[in-house]
Scaffold this motif. Structure first.
Motif, PDB file in Angstrom:
ATOM      1  N   HIS A 117       0.844  -1.212   0.000  1.00  0.00           N
ATOM      2  CA  HIS A 117       0.000   0.000   0.000  1.00  0.00           C
ATOM      3  C   HIS A 117       0.870   1.248   0.000  1.00  0.00           C
ATOM      4  CE1 HIS A 117       0.848   0.945   4.296  1.00  0.00           C
ATOM      5  NE2 HIS A 117       0.999  -0.365   4.392  1.00  0.00           N
ATOM      6  N   HIS A 126       7.736  -5.994   3.159  1.00  0.00           N
ATOM      7  CA  HIS A 126       7.358  -4.960   4.133  1.00  0.00           C
ATOM      8  C   HIS A 126       8.465  -4.797   5.159  1.00  0.00           C
ATOM      9  CE1 HIS A 126       4.611  -2.586   6.646  1.00  0.00           C
ATOM     10  NE2 HIS A 126       3.745  -2.624   5.653  1.00  0.00           N
ATOM     11  N   HIS A 128      -1.578  -6.886   8.180  1.00  0.00           N
ATOM     12  CA  HIS A 128      -1.111  -6.483   6.850  1.00  0.00           C
ATOM     13  C   HIS A 128      -2.161  -6.912   5.840  1.00  0.00           C
ATOM     14  CE1 HIS A 128       2.923  -5.278   7.986  1.00  0.00           C
ATOM     15  NE2 HIS A 128       3.038  -6.374   8.710  1.00  0.00           N
ATOM     16  N   GLU A 170      -4.768   1.088   3.635  1.00  0.00           N
ATOM     17  CA  GLU A 170      -4.306   0.047   4.563  1.00  0.00           C
ATOM     18  C   GLU A 170      -4.261   0.581   5.987  1.00  0.00           C
ATOM     19  OE1 GLU A 170      -1.717  -2.527   6.937  1.00  0.00           O
ATOM     20  OE2 GLU A 170      -1.473  -0.409   6.519  1.00  0.00           O
ATOM     21  N   GLU A 171      -3.899   1.868   6.123  1.00  0.00           N
ATOM     22  CA  GLU A 171      -3.618   2.394   7.469  1.00  0.00           C
ATOM     23  C   GLU A 171      -4.882   2.649   8.288  1.00  0.00           C
ATOM     24  OE1 GLU A 171      -0.826   2.273   8.718  1.00  0.00           O
ATOM     25  OE2 GLU A 171       0.682   2.391   7.154  1.00  0.00           O
ATOM     26  N   ASP A 187       6.894   2.085   5.240  1.00  0.00           N
ATOM     27  CA  ASP A 187       5.733   1.253   5.550  1.00  0.00           C
ATOM     28  C   ASP A 187       4.799   1.233   4.344  1.00  0.00           C
ATOM     29  OD1 ASP A 187       3.363   0.147   6.452  1.00  0.00           O
ATOM     30  OD2 ASP A 187       3.175   1.443   8.209  1.00  0.00           O
ATOM     31  N   GLY A 188       4.667   0.087   3.698  1.00  0.00           N
ATOM     32  CA  GLY A 188       3.781  -0.044   2.540  1.00  0.00           C
ATOM     33  C   GLY A 188       4.479   0.326   1.251  1.00  0.00           C
TER      34      GLY A 188
HETATM   35 ZN   LIG Z   1       2.041  -1.279   6.048  1.00  0.00          ZN
END
Ligand SMILES: [Zn+2]
Length: 424
Positions: A91, A198, A366, A136-137, A102-103
């Motif tokens: 993501h 990730h 995830h 995603e978050e 992150d992502g």
């Molecule tokens: Zn993530």
């Protein structure tokens, strides 16, 4: 899985510098003063991030589409048009004070895999689909893992689109405003495999000096609200032996959560993260305490046993103190066990590149955890500094970023079946 890949095929190295530059360029969209990124889902900045990603995908000849929740799919055809695709990605939305990795690492590592295949003229039997999941978050619109959750049937499209932000704007309105309402007919069919690279978001790999985490699954979780009720009374005029102090009982609950989790290592987790006192006054004996409890474990039966022991402990505390203790479940997700052939492909990728690696279970949620319910899946972890993420200071080294993408390339080729260009 093609067992002979490592002997019959020479897999090229990904271009670490190109991948690092892509990470840094995407991070400029929503860059924060402290070096992090604020590019929350379905905002104008999310639209800009998507535009950049689409431009990069189209430059590689990928066919870009969106489904109804705005998940992005970018297809690289394989030699067998009827074969199910290998899907790779993650993501690009971030937390309000999020980091650059992150992502974004997972999506751009997937892009780098495709760039490397194109640059080396490698054809695969299966199509490869790059995916970037919507929201995603879950910070502007709850819940987290919204796009993959809708895709995997964890929540309905209608439910997801009706969720509102603090200003009352729905996710559906926000998705339409940035222009990425697609059609579910654009989705790839059944996935042959799903791989997500990730950052670890935890301290284990760094602590052990490992470069790659071969992610075998994710912890299941059970959440509860616990309410301890005694009697609020004057702190001066009520003698110690005549009190019903809810806070004293609650501290025993906190201690029990920690003790029970410690008894189920290495995968047991137990946390009291929220705590409310009533009336929360200096000279009143606390009458009621509400606290949150979060238990996690990699095995369903163990998680069940943890909760049983916890319930028995609560009963004992209530008996011994005369307090009333109520427990209410608020969330329940079973552990995820990833697919053996996907895990093996990741491990083989780490071995083939000579990277120090270990098996690891993800403690965080995830997109791969939802996708693992509907398709064979696995993840690749790389270390992040001090285990810090969801923070502007989040950092992964260029060497580890490169290593993670090399493993993704190797595992993708293993599962997608190289047919031309890569044969040694
Ligand atoms: Zn993530």
């Amino acid at each position: 899985m093609n067992e002979t890949l490592s002997t019959e095929v020479s897999v090229p190295a990904i271009n670490g510098e190109r991948l690092w530059q892509a990470l840094m360029e995407l991070a400029l969209i929503g860059a924060t003063p402290e070096g992090g990124c604020n590019r929350q889902a379905l905002t104008e900045l999310d639209r800009e991030g998507r535009e950049l990603l689409i431009r990069w995908c189209e430059a590689e000849g990928l066919i870009v589409r969106f489904d109804a929740i705005g998940n992005l799919f970018a297809r690289r055809d394989g030699s067998n048009a009827d074969a199910d695709p290998v899907v790779i990605g993650s993501h690009i939305d971030t937390q309000p004070t999020g980091g650059k990795y992150d992502g974004c690492f997972g999506v751009l590592a997937a892009l780098e895999v495709i760039r490397t295949l194109n640059a080396n003229g490698i054809e695969t039997e299966r199509p490869i689909e790059l995916v970037s999941w919507t929201n995603e978050e879950g910070c502007r619109f709850a819940p987290c893992m919204m796009g993959s959750g809708v895709f995997a049937g964890q929540l309905t499209l209608e439910d997801a689109l009706s969720r509102t932000d603090v200003d009352g704007i729905t996710a559906g309105e926000a998705l339409a405003a940035i222009g990425y309402v697609g059609d579910d007919a654009n989705r790839p069919g059944q996935f042959a495999a799903y791989l997500e690279a990730h950052i670890e978001q935890g301290p284990i790999l760094e602590d052990e000096g490992k470069t790659i985490g071969v992610v075998t699954g994710a912890l299941g979780l059970k959440w509860f609200d616990v309410t301890v009720t005694g009697m609020a009374a004057h702190s001066g005029s009520t003698p110690m032996h005549l009190r019903q102090d809810a806070l004293l009982g609650a501290t025993r609950v906190v201690e029990a959560v920690n003790r029970i989790a410690l008894a189920h290592q290495p995968d047991g987790r137990g946390t009291v993260g929220a705590f409310q006192l009533l009336p929360n006054s200096r000279n009143v004996i606390p009458g009621q305490v509400t606290l949150s409890v979060d238990f996690r474990h990699s095995e369903g039966e163990v998680l069940e046993a943890i909760v049983n022991e916890f319930r028995q402990t609560l009963n004992a505390i209530a008996r011994e103190t005369g307090l009333s203790i109520e427990i209410a479940p608020t969330a329940d997700y079973p552990p995820q066990h990833f697919a053996a052939d996907c895990i093996a492909a990741v491990r083989q990728g780490a071995l083939a590149n000579g990277y120090a690696h270990r098996d690891i279970v993800s403690g965080a949620g995830h997109d791969a955890v939802f996708i693992g319910d509907i398709a064979p899946a696995a993840m690749i972890f790389i270390p992040c500094e001090k285990g810090i993420s969801h923070n502007e200071s989040e950092y992964a080294t260029p060497e580890d970023v490169t290593a993670g993408a090399n493993v993704l390339l190797h595992a993708t080729l293993n599962l997608a079946g190289p047919v031309a260009g890569a044969v040694a």
